[in-house]
Scaffold this active site. Structure first.
Site: not given
Length: 376
Positions: A181, A216, A233
């Protein structure tokens, strides 16, 4: 350096993407240009399909990472992957994969590995709308595929200047390897630099599940009065968001709902400032202008904090035209060697505002921070 694979001696080359007849892909590289990359792609798929727990990680220091109890390796030797990193990756696979060393032997011994198609960087007509361009960029990022190998191939140091990070983005395109990511955020910035009407800013998430924390990051985008996001993702609803959210709060609420669907509790959100469109800028990306403790804020308080951050981003454009320079803006800037926005951005770093009862920000040590490396 010569190595043996497929029963023959070959010269090491940079990883490429290959796939076997069963559709299993991989992408590591070292034996030969066919096999090493192919084996990384096979490994990536194998780790994804055979039970390794899915999650993302954020790089916080110079050591190999651990998030949610799962360690993570960074390829710090560049490409082509050196022998030490190559072997370390396979040892790591043997430790985290349910089949242990068997999966490594099976993949490394594979010989029939046709080439995997390399994704094509999107191009547009002048009349192509912004939403369609963003969708094309997201498709390209997704076509690179998510990296499940347990080894991140591109080292991202968040403290590096923008121009250096853009060089890494070019390398990602050249090598066409699976990414995570944080790499997707850097690539998204690079691919949207030529779109001055689109403002970009990082959004980082910290969640909790079953006593472990997970991180994330995505690239927030703003254009035409609407918000959206680009990224990658393991989960379809934790990356791309079309340009349709009226406020930043609406965008964040969508991500929060997605996390709840995976039984993750959103604990903290870090939102940065708009990123310059100048690929040669020596500015650093401001990754966390606002740090919001979601579990300490009511829904209304969170909305107010996000509205305040949105105003801060607008003020940043008002203070510095170099933040998102168009051709018209550049004509008014005088010398092209002078960047009037840089001092402002550095000075404004002290304006970062934590929310709720957050402790004062800790002083940064001399260690060069790495970027997010997340597992969701």
């Amino acid at each position: 350096m010569s190595v043996i694979c497929c029963g023959s001696i070959h010269q090491c080359t940079s990883p490429r993407r290959l796939i076997d007849k069963s559709g299993i892909g991989i992408c590591l590289s070292q034996p030969c240009s066919r096999t090493r990359v192919a084996k990384v792609q096979m490994l990536r798929t194998s780790l994804s399909l055979e039970g390794v727990e899915d999650r993302d990680e954020e790089q916080e220091d110079e050591e190999d990472l651990r998030d949610g109890g799962i360690p993570f390796i960074i390829n710090r030797g560049g490409l082509p992957v050196n022998e030490e990193t190559w072997e370390k990756m396979w040892r790591h696979v043997a430790q985290i994969h349910p089949d242990g060393e068997a999966v490594g032997k099976r993949i490394r011994g594979a010989t029939d590995l046709p080439k995997v198609p390399v994704p094509t960087v999107p191009t547009y007509q002048p009349t192509t709308s912004v939403p369609l361009r963003l969708e094309a960029i997201q498709k390209y990022i997704r076509d690179l595929q998510y990296n499940h190998t347990g080894t991140q191939f591109f080292e991202i140091k968040k403290s590096r200047p923008l121009t250096a990070l853009m060089d890494i983005a070019k390398e990602m395109i050249r090598e066409s390897l699976p990414i995570k990511c944080l790499e997707a955020v850097i690539l998204g910035i690079y691919l949207t630099n030529s779109m001055p009407s689109v403002e970009r800013f990082p959004i980082g998430f910290k969640t909790q599940f079953s006593g472990s924390h997970f991180r994330h990051i995505v690239l927030g985008v703003h254009s035409g009065g609407r918000f959206g996001a680009l990224g990658i993702s393991r989960r379809q609803d934790l990356m791309f968001k079309s340009l349709e959210y009226r406020t930043l709060a609406d965008l964040l609420q969508d991500f929060q709902a997605a996390y709840q669907g995976y039984w993750h509790t959103l604990r903290k959100v870090k939102i940065g400032q708009y990123v310059s469109h100048d690929p040669h800028s020596v500015e650093q990306i401001e990754w966390k202008h606002s740090v919001l403790d979601v579990d300490k804020l009511t829904k209304e308080e969170l909305r107010k904090e996000l509205e305040r951050h949105t105003r801060d981003m607008r003020l940043k454009i008002g203070k510095s035209t170099s933040l998102s320079p168009t051709k018209d803006r550049r004509r008014d800037m005088g010398s092209p060697l002078r960047n009037p926005g840089s001092p402002l951005r550095r000075a404004n770093r002290s304006e970062r505002r934590p929310s709720g009862e957050k402790k004062p920000a800790e002083a940064k040590g001399p260690v060069d921070m790495n970027g997010y490396q997340i597992r969701v």
